[in-house]
Write a protein that holds these residues in place. Structure first.
Motif, PDB file in Angstrom:
ATOM      1  N   ALA A 353       0.813  -1.198   0.124  1.00 34.13           N
ATOM      2  CA  ALA A 353      -0.222  -0.078  -0.028  1.00 34.13           C
ATOM      3  C   ALA A 353       1.050   1.286   0.034  1.00 34.13           C
ATOM      4  O   ALA A 353       1.787   1.213   0.432  1.00 34.13           O
ATOM      5  CB  ALA A 353      -0.843  -0.067   1.403  1.00 34.13           C
ATOM      6  N   GLY A 354       0.583   2.258  -0.562  1.00 33.86           N
ATOM      7  CA  GLY A 354       1.296   3.518  -0.771  1.00 33.86           C
ATOM      8  C   GLY A 354       1.576   4.065   0.683  1.00 33.86           C
ATOM      9  O   GLY A 354       2.416   4.861   0.752  1.00 33.86           O
ATOM     10  N   ASP A 355       0.538   3.948   1.529  1.00 35.99           N
ATOM     11  CA  ASP A 355       0.902   4.416   2.951  1.00 35.99           C
ATOM     12  C   ASP A 355       1.509   3.551   3.979  1.00 35.99           C
ATOM     13  O   ASP A 355       1.841   3.853   5.013  1.00 35.99           O
ATOM     14  CB  ASP A 355      -0.575   5.084   3.402  1.00 35.99           C
ATOM     15  CG  ASP A 355      -1.524   3.655   3.717  1.00 35.99           C
ATOM     16  OD1 ASP A 355      -1.088   2.603   3.266  1.00 35.99           O
ATOM     17  OD2 ASP A 355      -2.602   3.658   4.171  1.00 35.99           O
ATOM     18  N   LYS A 390      -4.468   1.759  -1.458  1.00 35.00           N
ATOM     19  CA  LYS A 390      -4.699   1.124  -0.317  1.00 35.00           C
ATOM     20  C   LYS A 390      -5.017  -0.172  -0.237  1.00 35.00           C
ATOM     21  O   LYS A 390      -5.020  -0.821  -1.370  1.00 35.00           O
ATOM     22  CB  LYS A 390      -5.795   1.898   0.481  1.00 35.00           C
ATOM     23  CG  LYS A 390      -5.656   3.464   0.669  1.00 35.00           C
ATOM     24  CD  LYS A 390      -7.015   3.952   1.402  1.00 35.00           C
ATOM     25  CE  LYS A 390      -6.544   5.332   1.703  1.00 35.00           C
ATOM     26  NZ  LYS A 390      -8.027   5.983   2.590  1.00 35.00           N
ATOM     27  N   VAL A 391      -4.855  -1.122   0.800  1.00 33.05           N
ATOM     28  CA  VAL A 391      -5.253  -2.566   0.830  1.00 33.05           C
ATOM     29  C   VAL A 391      -6.421  -2.803   0.226  1.00 33.05           C
ATOM     30  O   VAL A 391      -7.635  -1.899   0.728  1.00 33.05           O
ATOM     31  CB  VAL A 391      -5.110  -2.939   2.182  1.00 33.05           C
ATOM     32  CG1 VAL A 391      -5.567  -4.419   2.470  1.00 33.05           C
ATOM     33  CG2 VAL A 391      -3.697  -3.073   2.815  1.00 33.05           C
ATOM     34  N   ILE A 406      -3.805  -5.082  -3.619  1.00 33.01           N
ATOM     35  CA  ILE A 406      -2.691  -4.991  -2.481  1.00 33.01           C
ATOM     36  C   ILE A 406      -3.484  -5.578  -1.416  1.00 33.01           C
ATOM     37  O   ILE A 406      -4.417  -5.534  -0.837  1.00 33.01           O
ATOM     38  CB  ILE A 406      -2.597  -3.534  -2.280  1.00 33.01           C
ATOM     39  CG1 ILE A 406      -1.871  -2.863  -3.406  1.00 33.01           C
ATOM     40  CG2 ILE A 406      -1.759  -3.523  -0.996  1.00 33.01           C
ATOM     41  CD1 ILE A 406      -1.748  -1.361  -3.309  1.00 33.01           C
ATOM     42  N   GLN A 407      -2.639  -6.732  -0.866  1.00 41.87           N
ATOM     43  CA  GLN A 407      -3.047  -7.453   0.302  1.00 41.87           C
ATOM     44  C   GLN A 407      -2.305  -6.743   1.513  1.00 41.87           C
ATOM     45  O   GLN A 407      -1.275  -6.161   1.785  1.00 41.87           O
ATOM     46  CB  GLN A 407      -2.497  -8.672   0.298  1.00 41.87           C
ATOM     47  CG  GLN A 407      -2.876  -9.634  -0.818  1.00 41.87           C
ATOM     48  CD  GLN A 407      -4.424  -9.967  -0.992  1.00 41.87           C
ATOM     49  OE1 GLN A 407      -5.099  -9.948   0.134  1.00 41.87           O
ATOM     50  NE2 GLN A 407      -4.921 -10.319  -2.025  1.00 41.87           N
ATOM     51  N   PRO A 408      -3.164  -7.023   2.777  1.00 43.72           N
ATOM     52  CA  PRO A 408      -2.574  -6.369   3.967  1.00 43.72           C
ATOM     53  C   PRO A 408      -1.292  -7.240   4.481  1.00 43.72           C
ATOM     54  O   PRO A 408      -1.232  -8.382   4.141  1.00 43.72           O
ATOM     55  CB  PRO A 408      -3.745  -6.723   4.975  1.00 43.72           C
ATOM     56  CG  PRO A 408      -4.405  -7.768   4.429  1.00 43.72           C
ATOM     57  CD  PRO A 408      -4.460  -7.610   3.036  1.00 43.72           C
ATOM     58  N   LEU A 409      -0.418  -6.448   5.225  1.00 41.70           N
ATOM     59  CA  LEU A 409       0.739  -7.021   5.978  1.00 41.70           C
ATOM     60  C   LEU A 409       0.325  -8.001   6.833  1.00 41.70           C
ATOM     61  O   LEU A 409      -0.730  -7.665   7.892  1.00 41.70           O
ATOM     62  CB  LEU A 409       1.737  -6.153   6.309  1.00 41.70           C
ATOM     63  CG  LEU A 409       2.321  -5.229   5.488  1.00 41.70           C
ATOM     64  CD1 LEU A 409       3.266  -4.267   5.676  1.00 41.70           C
ATOM     65  CD2 LEU A 409       3.329  -6.276   4.165  1.00 41.70           C
ATOM     66  N   GLY A 411      -0.183  -9.208  10.497  1.00 40.77           N
ATOM     67  CA  GLY A 411       0.009  -8.383  11.719  1.00 40.77           C
ATOM     68  C   GLY A 411      -0.932  -7.008  11.577  1.00 40.77           C
ATOM     69  O   GLY A 411      -1.002  -6.497  12.685  1.00 40.77           O
ATOM     70  N   SER A 412      -1.361  -6.633  10.327  1.00 42.21           N
ATOM     71  CA  SER A 412      -1.977  -5.385  10.191  1.00 42.21           C
ATOM     72  C   SER A 412      -3.466  -5.706  10.342  1.00 42.21           C
ATOM     73  O   SER A 412      -3.971  -6.782   9.784  1.00 42.21           O
ATOM     74  CB  SER A 412      -1.842  -4.818   8.810  1.00 42.21           C
ATOM     75  OG  SER A 412      -0.566  -4.646   8.706  1.00 42.21           O
ATOM     76  N   PRO A 413      -4.540  -5.064  10.965  1.00 41.97           N
ATOM     77  CA  PRO A 413      -5.746  -5.208  11.160  1.00 41.97           C
ATOM     78  C   PRO A 413      -6.322  -4.935   9.732  1.00 41.97           C
ATOM     79  O   PRO A 413      -5.948  -4.278   8.930  1.00 41.97           O
ATOM     80  CB  PRO A 413      -6.487  -4.183  11.996  1.00 41.97           C
ATOM     81  CG  PRO A 413      -5.268  -2.995  11.903  1.00 41.97           C
ATOM     82  CD  PRO A 413      -3.999  -3.742  11.668  1.00 41.97           C
ATOM     83  N   ARG A 414      -7.309  -6.025   9.375  1.00 48.80           N
ATOM     84  CA  ARG A 414      -8.106  -5.838   8.197  1.00 48.80           C
ATOM     85  C   ARG A 414      -9.279  -5.004   8.201  1.00 48.80           C
ATOM     86  O   ARG A 414      -9.808  -4.753   9.332  1.00 48.80           O
ATOM     87  CB  ARG A 414      -8.695  -7.027   7.901  1.00 48.80           C
ATOM     88  CG  ARG A 414      -7.514  -8.544   7.642  1.00 48.80           C
ATOM     89  CD  ARG A 414      -8.013  -9.859   7.273  1.00 48.80           C
ATOM     90  NE  ARG A 414      -6.977 -10.734   6.766  1.00 48.80           N
ATOM     91  CZ  ARG A 414      -6.387 -10.877   5.762  1.00 48.80           C
ATOM     92  NH1 ARG A 414      -6.868 -10.176   4.789  1.00 48.80           N
ATOM     93  NH2 ARG A 414      -5.586 -11.875   5.484  1.00 48.80           N
ATOM     94  N   ARG A 415      -9.280  -4.332   7.178  1.00 49.72           N
ATOM     95  CA  ARG A 415     -10.280  -2.973   7.074  1.00 49.72           C
ATOM     96  C   ARG A 415     -11.410  -3.510   6.325  1.00 49.72           C
ATOM     97  O   ARG A 415     -11.649  -4.443   5.537  1.00 49.72           O
ATOM     98  CB  ARG A 415      -9.697  -2.017   6.356  1.00 49.72           C
ATOM     99  CG  ARG A 415      -8.426  -1.353   6.910  1.00 49.72           C
ATOM    100  CD  ARG A 415      -7.712  -0.510   6.131  1.00 49.72           C
ATOM    101  NE  ARG A 415      -6.375   0.053   6.742  1.00 49.72           N
ATOM    102  CZ  ARG A 415      -5.452   0.559   6.262  1.00 49.72           C
ATOM    103  NH1 ARG A 415      -5.903   1.160   4.849  1.00 49.72           N
ATOM    104  NH2 ARG A 415      -4.534   1.289   6.837  1.00 49.72           N
TER     105      ARG A 415
END
Length: 415
Positions: A353-355, A390-391, A406-409, A411-415
């Motif tokens: 993700a860009g952020d 974004k994810v 784009i997949q979440p890393l 350990g990152s909360p899913r949105r």
């Protein structure tokens, strides 16, 4: 009669070295020269290298193999830009890029930092170059070597990746940059290729041979026999290409550094498809680790002078099947790190993700460096933050890169 027996034996030996008529033939991805240049004479030095590489390319083609392109890697660019002003240094680097267009080669200007005690000033310079639209230069930074993990370089790598991702169109500029760990000099594949400078002029070769793995694994599914079959199949091509290249280089003053037997994939020539054929399951399923280790052992048994990664590449966005599975979420960053424990290559063309923060990028680069140093294996991190994405959103890369969600890393909360 003795002459007849000798002729028959020679014919049998030759036949054993030749691929079957219906067997797939790999492409030569890279014939890479390693040259030491200076800021004043580099055009002539590069032109001489292109002339030599063209001779090797012609010889390899005559042996029956298509060649994707020739490449030239300089010594670390801080060495020949030292003492120059910012604008003068940019002029030299852009000049190398202009020569690449004119002479039709892919350029690499080496590491921004080789040792952790190196000056960090070149980081800003190479960030500016890599972020420029249409840039052709490749570069890297050494994050682990025999002296340990280079933690300053790890953070400088994250600074480059974050800066280039934000400033280049769609974040595409990071395709030409890698954080390399435990990768020795004279590997042919980009963007990790590098050499320390000085010494003899050298060259190395890399093949796009995932189609050979696809062919072998379409028939071989037993881990007790598949490795030997793969080694034998790869050896036929590697030895033929090596022999042609060495013959062309004889008496030239150039030193053959070796061939990287890593079976590089590209598009539909898919290492992911090969692994699924072997396991009978989706890439990322149990058994994928076994296949990764098997391929790497088979590669290391190929009887050629080896250089570079000598393992397995899992480039998420350069392999059609791997891109599809990434979108489906069957594997992720942690999966690739796990496979890297038994292979070589590392975290390659992974979209973010860009952020994604600079700190998070540094942690990924640090994980790759830690794994590489722990097991003394060459790994690289080529990460692609997509600006504004974004994810859950689709990337907008172009050229050799496919696009994916784009997949979440982990350990990152899913949105």
């Amino acid at each position: 009669m003795a002459h007849l027996k000798h002729a028959l034996a020679l014919g049998l030996f030759t036949a054993l070295l030749l691929p079957a008529a219906d067997a797939p033939k790999p492409k030569v991805r890279a014939i890479t020269a390693f040259v030491t240049i200076d800021a004043k004479s580099y055009p002539a030095q590069i032109e001489e290298a292109v002339k030599f590489l063209s001779q090797v390319r012609d010889a390899v083609k005559a042996a029956g193999y298509d060649v994707a392109g020739i490449r030239i890697s300089t010594q670390p660019f801080p060495e020949y830009t030292r003492g120059l002003s910012h604008d003068q240094a940019l002029k030299v680097l852009h000049g190398i890029g202009d020569l690449a267009v004119k002479l039709r080669f892919a350029p690499n200007v080496g590491p921004a930092m080789v040792k952790d005690t190196d000056d960090t000033a070149p980081v800003a310079l190479i960030t500016e170059v890599l972020a420029k639209p249409g840039n052709l230069l490749n570069a890297n930074i050494v994050t682990a070597a025999g002296d340990g993990i280079h933690w300053k370089a790890v953070h400088q790598a994250a600074l480059i990746i974050k800066g280039v991702g934000a400033r280049s169109p769609h974040g595409q500029g990071n395709f030409n940059f890698a954080a390399i760990a435990m990768l020795k000099p004279y590997g042919p594949f980009y963007p990790g290729a590098w050499h320390p400078g000085g010494g003899p002029r050298s060259f190395a070769i890399g093949l796009e041979a995932a189609n050979v793995v696809m062919d072998v694994f379409s028939r071989e599914h037993d881990p007790r026999t598949a490795g030997k079959a793969l080694t034998d199949a790869l050896s036929i091509h590697m030895r033929t290409v090596e022999a042609a290249a060495m013959k062309a280089a004889a008496g030239s003053g150039w030193t053959y550094a070796g061939i990287d037997p890593t079976p590089a994939p590209g598009g539909a020539v898919s290492i992911g498809t090969a692994i699924e054929s072997f396991t009978g399951a989706t890439f990322g399923s149990p058994g994928t680790e076994t296949a990764a280790g098997l391929i790497t052992r088979a590669v290391k048994d190929v009887p050629v002078k080896q250089t570079g990664y000598s393992g397995l590449m899992i480039p998420v966005l350069e392999d059609t099947l791997l891109t599809r599975r990434w979108t489906e979420g069957t594997y992720g960053l942690d999966s690739i790190l796990a496979y890297s424990a038994v292979c070589a290559g590392g975290v390659d063309t992974v979209p973010l993700a860009g952020d994604t923060t600079e700190e998070a990028i540094a942690r990924i680069v640090g994980d790759v460096a830690t794994l590489a140093f722990k097991w003394n294996k060459p790994l690289a991190a080529r990460l692609l933050p997509a600006p504004g994405k974004k994810v859950g959103e689709m990337t907008e890369f172009s050229g050799a890169l496919a696009n994916t969600i784009i997949q979440p890393l982990i350990g990152s909360p899913r949105r």
